[in-house]
Scaffold this active site. Structure first.
Site, mmCIF file in Angstrom:
data_model
loop_
_atom_site.group_PDB
_atom_site.id
_atom_site.type_symbol
_atom_site.label_atom_id
_atom_site.label_comp_id
_atom_site.label_asym_id
_atom_site.label_seq_id
_atom_site.Cartn_x
_atom_site.Cartn_y
_atom_site.Cartn_z
ATOM 1 N N TYR A 195 9.879 11.257 -7.839
ATOM 2 C CA TYR A 195 9.373 10.298 -6.851
ATOM 3 C C TYR A 195 9.120 11.043 -5.524
ATOM 4 C CZ TYR A 195 8.627 5.645 -4.853
ATOM 5 O OH TYR A 195 8.087 4.528 -4.257
ATOM 6 N N LYS B 135 9.006 6.114 1.779
ATOM 7 C CA LYS B 135 9.590 4.761 1.713
ATOM 8 C C LYS B 135 10.776 4.636 2.675
ATOM 9 C CE LYS B 135 6.998 2.657 -1.389
ATOM 10 N NZ LYS B 135 5.931 1.767 -0.926
ATOM 11 N N ILE C 94 0.838 -1.200 0.000
ATOM 12 C CA ILE C 94 0.000 0.000 0.000
ATOM 13 C C ILE C 94 0.871 1.247 0.000
ATOM 14 C CG2 ILE C 94 -1.555 1.341 1.476
ATOM 15 C CD1 ILE C 94 -2.800 -1.314 2.340
HETATM 16 N N1 LIG Z 1 4.930 -0.648 -9.314
HETATM 17 C C1 LIG Z 1 6.172 -0.341 -8.999
HETATM 18 O O1 LIG Z 1 6.974 0.036 -9.861
HETATM 19 C C2 LIG Z 1 6.641 -0.443 -7.579
HETATM 20 C C3 LIG Z 1 8.024 -0.514 -7.313
HETATM 21 C C4 LIG Z 1 8.462 -0.625 -6.003
HETATM 22 C C5 LIG Z 1 7.521 -0.633 -4.969
HETATM 23 N N2 LIG Z 1 6.181 -0.553 -5.256
HETATM 24 C C6 LIG Z 1 5.239 -0.588 -4.130
HETATM 25 O O2 LIG Z 1 4.391 -1.716 -4.264
HETATM 26 C C7 LIG Z 1 3.209 -1.465 -3.493
HETATM 27 C C8 LIG Z 1 2.000 -1.853 -4.339
HETATM 28 O O3 LIG Z 1 1.839 -0.929 -5.415
HETATM 29 P P1 LIG Z 1 1.503 -1.378 -6.905
HETATM 30 O O4 LIG Z 1 2.582 -0.855 -7.763
HETATM 31 O O5 LIG Z 1 1.159 -2.807 -6.936
HETATM 32 O O6 LIG Z 1 0.233 -0.469 -7.258
HETATM 33 P P2 LIG Z 1 -1.352 -0.690 -7.034
HETATM 34 O O7 LIG Z 1 -1.966 0.610 -7.445
HETATM 35 O O8 LIG Z 1 -1.813 -1.906 -7.722
HETATM 36 O O9 LIG Z 1 -1.480 -0.909 -5.463
HETATM 37 C C9 LIG Z 1 -1.497 0.160 -4.531
HETATM 38 C C10 LIG Z 1 -2.580 -0.194 -3.537
HETATM 39 O O10 LIG Z 1 -2.590 0.727 -2.442
HETATM 40 C C11 LIG Z 1 -3.937 0.783 -2.029
HETATM 41 N N3 LIG Z 1 -4.186 1.934 -1.159
HETATM 42 C C12 LIG Z 1 -3.885 3.236 -1.391
HETATM 43 N N4 LIG Z 1 -4.332 3.980 -0.363
HETATM 44 C C13 LIG Z 1 -4.915 3.131 0.537
HETATM 45 C C14 LIG Z 1 -5.562 3.284 1.784
HETATM 46 N N5 LIG Z 1 -5.741 4.495 2.356
HETATM 47 N N6 LIG Z 1 -6.032 2.176 2.424
HETATM 48 C C15 LIG Z 1 -5.881 0.946 1.864
HETATM 49 N N7 LIG Z 1 -5.292 0.730 0.680
HETATM 50 C C16 LIG Z 1 -4.811 1.818 0.023
HETATM 51 C C17 LIG Z 1 -4.701 0.862 -3.333
HETATM 52 O O11 LIG Z 1 -6.083 0.566 -3.149
HETATM 53 C C18 LIG Z 1 -3.978 -0.181 -4.154
HETATM 54 O O12 LIG Z 1 -4.583 -1.445 -3.983
HETATM 55 C C19 LIG Z 1 3.273 -0.006 -3.080
HETATM 56 O O13 LIG Z 1 3.786 0.073 -1.763
HETATM 57 C C20 LIG Z 1 4.275 0.577 -4.052
HETATM 58 O O14 LIG Z 1 4.910 1.737 -3.570
HETATM 59 C C21 LIG Z 1 5.725 -0.472 -6.540
#
Ligand SMILES: NC(=O)c1ccc[n+]([C@@H]2O[C@H](COP(=O)([O-])OP(=O)(O)OC[C@H]3O[C@@H](n4cnc5c(N)ncnc54)[C@H](O)[C@@H]3O)[C@@H](O)[C@H]2O)c1
Length: 255
Positions: A155, A162, A91
């Site tokens: 970012y 993070k 999240i």
């Molecule tokens: N996609 C990338 O390139 C990448 C790289 C490194 C880390 N991440 C991390 O991976 C994690 C998942 O992200 P993702 O890329 O799969 O995107 P995603 O958009 O699929 O998932 C993000 C999720 O956060 C949830 N969210 C946001 N605010 C919320 C709240 N108040 N309460 C509950 N849920 C909430 C959203 O509903 C969503 O399901 C995040 O922490 C993101 O920073 C992503």
């Protein structure tokens, strides 16, 4: 079957591209029974449909900024699952305008929101989950990104949030280690998800990684899923407070 007989909670599925869903698929393939959460009606249908493809899964609402919803989540899990062997936090959120300009323009409210949703939520969730962790121990995992330790253009506040999340991982690992609860993070390379597409210039970042990473490619969400299954399993029983990079090696590069 690395996770045979284990029960886990996966937070952060928005759709089939979500890293949370890739982790869920790996964990389910390795034998785990899963519960999911959704934030708001917009994603509820997606999450219910995806969860419905897995045996004996459960779905609960949970906006992590609402302590009441967090409490209800663990009440429900306690009734349905009885115990929780792992928790996966995927999240993050920042207001779009904070990701557009310079970091120095970050507003007080933008700073607060990013930290509340993306870092504090791990602390609140782990506290809520603690009574459900069995005496044999449990594993907690959160998703992070290299912007925590490097200044990545645009970012911005997400990088600072993070950094806070990674510090929370270490402090939680220290607190809960005596109860055999391990807390780790995965630092993923860029993957095209809903959240990632909200970062301006994201496709340029994908391209840059393909050119510079030792493996000369981008990573796939399933690679994060499989690394997660390892960290959640007893194969990683000696690992806690760690950030594991799943980024095709990009973070080791210099010029
Ligand atoms: N996609 C990338 O390139 C990448 C790289 C490194 C880390 N991440 C991390 O991976 C994690 C998942 O992200 P993702 O890329 O799969 O995107 P995603 O958009 O699929 O998932 C993000 C999720 O956060 C949830 N969210 C946001 N605010 C919320 C709240 N108040 N309460 C509950 N849920 C909430 C959203 O509903 C969503 O399901 C995040 O922490 C993101 O920073 C992503």
């Amino acid at each position: 079957m690395l996770l045979h007989g284990r029960q886990g909670l996966v937070l952060g599925v928005a759709n089939k591209r979500s890293i949370a869903w890739a982790i869920a698929q790996s964990a389910a393939r390795e034998g785990a029974r899963l519960a999911f959460t959704f934030q708001g009606e917009a994603v509820e249908k997606n999450v219910r449909e995806l969860a419905g493809t897995l045996r004996r899964s459960m779905v609960f609402p949970c906006d992590v900024t609402d302590d009441g919803q967090v409490a209800l989540l663990f009440d429900g899990l306690g009734r349905e699952f009885g115990r929780l062997d792992f928790l996966v936090h995927c999240i993050a959120f920042a207001n779009r305008k904070e990701l557009e300009g310079e970091f120095s323009q970050t507003s007080r409210d933008g700073f607060r929101v990013a930290h509340d949703v993306s870092a504090y939520s791990l602390v609140g969730l782990v506290r809520g989950a603690q009574p459900l962790f069995p005496p044999e121990g449990a594993s907690v995992l959160a998703m992070t990104y290299l912007g925590s330790t490097r200044a990545i253009p645009r970012y911005n506040i997400m990088g600072v949030a993070k950094a806070s999340l990674e510090a929370c991982i270490r402090y939680l690992a220290s607190d809960l280690g005596p109860k055999n609860v391990r807390v780790n993070g995965i630092s993923a390379g860029p993957i095209s998800t809903l959240a990632a597409r909200g970062i301006p210039g994201f496709t340029d970042i994908l391209h840059h990684y393909r050119q510079r990473a030792p493996l000369r490619r981008n990573i796939d969400a399933s690679e994060v899923g499989d690394a997660a299954a390892f960290l959640l399993s007893s194969y990683a029983r000696g690992v806690t407070g760690e950030i594991l990079f799943v980024d095709a090696g990009y973070h080791i590069t210099g010029v």
